[in-house]
Scaffold this active site. Structure first.
Site, PDB file in Angstrom:
ATOM      1  N   VAL A   1     -12.936   3.690   6.801  1.00 30.24           N
ATOM      2  CA  VAL A   1     -13.527   4.068   5.508  1.00 30.24           C
ATOM      3  C   VAL A   1     -14.242   2.923   4.782  1.00 30.24           C
ATOM      4  CG1 VAL A   1     -12.145   6.091   4.912  1.00 30.24           C
ATOM      5  CG2 VAL A   1     -11.306   3.814   4.338  1.00 30.24           C
TER       6      VAL A   1
ATOM      7  N   LYS B   1      -6.671   0.902  13.910  1.00 30.64           N
ATOM      8  CA  LYS B   1      -5.749   1.812  14.609  1.00 30.64           C
ATOM      9  C   LYS B   1      -5.851   1.679  16.127  1.00 30.64           C
ATOM     10  CE  LYS B   1      -5.677   5.134  10.817  1.00 30.64           C
ATOM     11  NZ  LYS B   1      -6.376   6.237  10.159  1.00 30.64           N
TER      12      LYS B   1
ATOM     13  N   TYR C   1     -12.624  10.806  13.690  1.00 31.99           N
ATOM     14  CA  TYR C   1     -11.879  11.820  12.943  1.00 31.99           C
ATOM     15  C   TYR C   1     -12.295  13.219  13.412  1.00 31.99           C
ATOM     16  CZ  TYR C   1     -11.891   7.730   9.869  1.00 31.99           C
ATOM     17  OH  TYR C   1     -11.841   6.478   9.376  1.00 31.99           O
TER      18      TYR C   1
HETATM   19  N1  GLN Z   1      -6.398   2.261   5.074  1.00 33.73           N
HETATM   20  C1  GLN Z   1      -7.028   3.533   5.095  1.00 33.73           C
HETATM   21  C2  GLN Z   1      -6.051   4.652   4.783  1.00 33.73           C
HETATM   22  O1  GLN Z   1      -4.986   4.691   5.292  1.00 33.73           O
HETATM   23  C3  GLN Z   1      -7.640   3.763   6.422  1.00 33.73           C
HETATM   24  C4  GLN Z   1      -8.272   5.117   6.525  1.00 33.73           C
HETATM   25  C5  GLN Z   1      -9.581   5.142   7.230  1.00 33.73           C
HETATM   26  O2  GLN Z   1     -10.246   4.129   7.465  1.00 33.73           O
HETATM   27  N2  GLN Z   1     -10.008   6.321   7.528  1.00 33.73           N
HETATM   28  O3  GLN Z   1      -6.328   5.514   3.993  1.00 33.73           O
END
Ligand code: GLN
Length: 309
Positions: free
Chosen positions: A263, A68, A245
């Protein structure tokens, strides 16, 4: 005072590794569920070219939400700051990364920031290119430039696995399409987003990206400006306010460096002006951050007084 040997890192990794027992590997994307819970590794990359590593450093993992930060940089390079922030805000949320809740309460509807899924989907939708292939190719080129590693590619097993199960992200997209924040075909956007998230890297790759950001977007080895300084500053600021987050506040206090997690268990961090950090530890805490990775960064920050505050 900076870390200057692999051995110093090995000691920290082995101390932090015990926390992996208390975490859980993400399995809402089924392919991620196969990661080894007890893995933990770290790499440091300095602007003078020196690197230090410890732990399971040969393990590759997917960027997930770490992407992101870089998608935001590319979308701003493509569209300018004003256009991007017309569609996505600059405020942290106290909600989980995939929450849909705040979208409806914001008037006009607009995701709060580009580090949560809603905002990241808007951002990916703004990457220029004639096709998904083209857009992904431009994104990969940025990653190749930042890492100086052209072998980096998408892990198709992970992207297919997320594409098949990304219904919450589809829901966010359809909601935002209704409100004019997303244009074009939602399936195409989910295809781009899931591939962007499934780009496979090592913690050394992450550390090198962090190092270039720490160096204001310029690659010190080639002296090439990869991300304009103002945009590098902007994405680093988002890393501080929203990168971990709804644990970003606690992370800022305990660790005190710009960082972004995913994640898969990856965390990119950086210490201006000269150090990039890559961490991998797939066992996650309840907020979706690498449980031992966060501990490891906390120990590293305390040992070497890395907090930027
Ligand atoms: N690809 C994952 C999602 O959209 C990315 C989320 C994350 O890393 N927090 O759920």
């Amino acid at each position: 005072m900076y870390c200057e040997t692999d051995d110093e890192l090995v000691e920290l990794v082995e101390r932090a590794r015990k926390y992996t027992e208390d975490g859980k590997v993400a399995d809402y994307i089924p392919a991620l569920g196969r990661a080894e819970k007890c893995d933990l590794s770290i790499a440091l990359y300095y602007t003078d070219g020196r690197c230090f590593k410890a732990g399971d450093v040969d393990k590759l993992f997917t960027l997930q939400s770490v992407s992101k930060v870089l998608a935001l940089a590319l979308a701003i390079m493509d569209n300018g700051e004003e256009e991007v922030f017309r569609k996505v805000g600059m405020e942290p949320t106290g909600d989980p990364f995939n929450s849909i809740a705040k979208l409806e309460s914001q008037v006009p509807a607009k995701p709060l920031n580009p580090m949560i899924n809603a905002g990241a989907l808007v951002v990916s939708n703004m990457i220029e290119g004639r096709s998904t292939h083209d857009k992904l190719g431009r994104f990969l080129t940025l990653i190749h430039d930042l890492t100086n590693n052209t072998s980096i590619d998408v892990d198709h097993e992970v992207s297919d696995s997320e594409f098949e199960t990304a219904h919450l992200n589809r829901a966010l997209c359809y909601y935002m399409k209704q409100h004019g924040l997303i244009t074009g075909d939602v399936e195409d956007l989910i295809d781009l987003y899931t591939r962007q998230c499934a780009i496979k890297v090592s913690c050394l790759d992450l550390a090198r990206i962090g190092m270039v950001l720490a160096n204001k977007g310029r690659d010190p080895e080639t002296n090439r400006m990869i991300i304009p300084e103002g945009i590098a500053t902007l994405v680093k600021t988002f890393m501080v306010t929203c990168g971990m987050y709804n644990a970003s506040g606690e992370f800022a206090i305990r660790v005190g460096i710009p960082a972004k997690s995913g994640v898969s268990g990856g965390i990119i961090g950086l210490v201006p002006p000269s150090m990039g950090i890559g961490v991998y530890g797939p066992a996650l805490n309840e907020k979706g951050n690498s449980i031992a990775g966060v501990k490891l960064l906390e120990m590293l920050s305390q040992r070497y007084e890395l907090s930027i505050f």
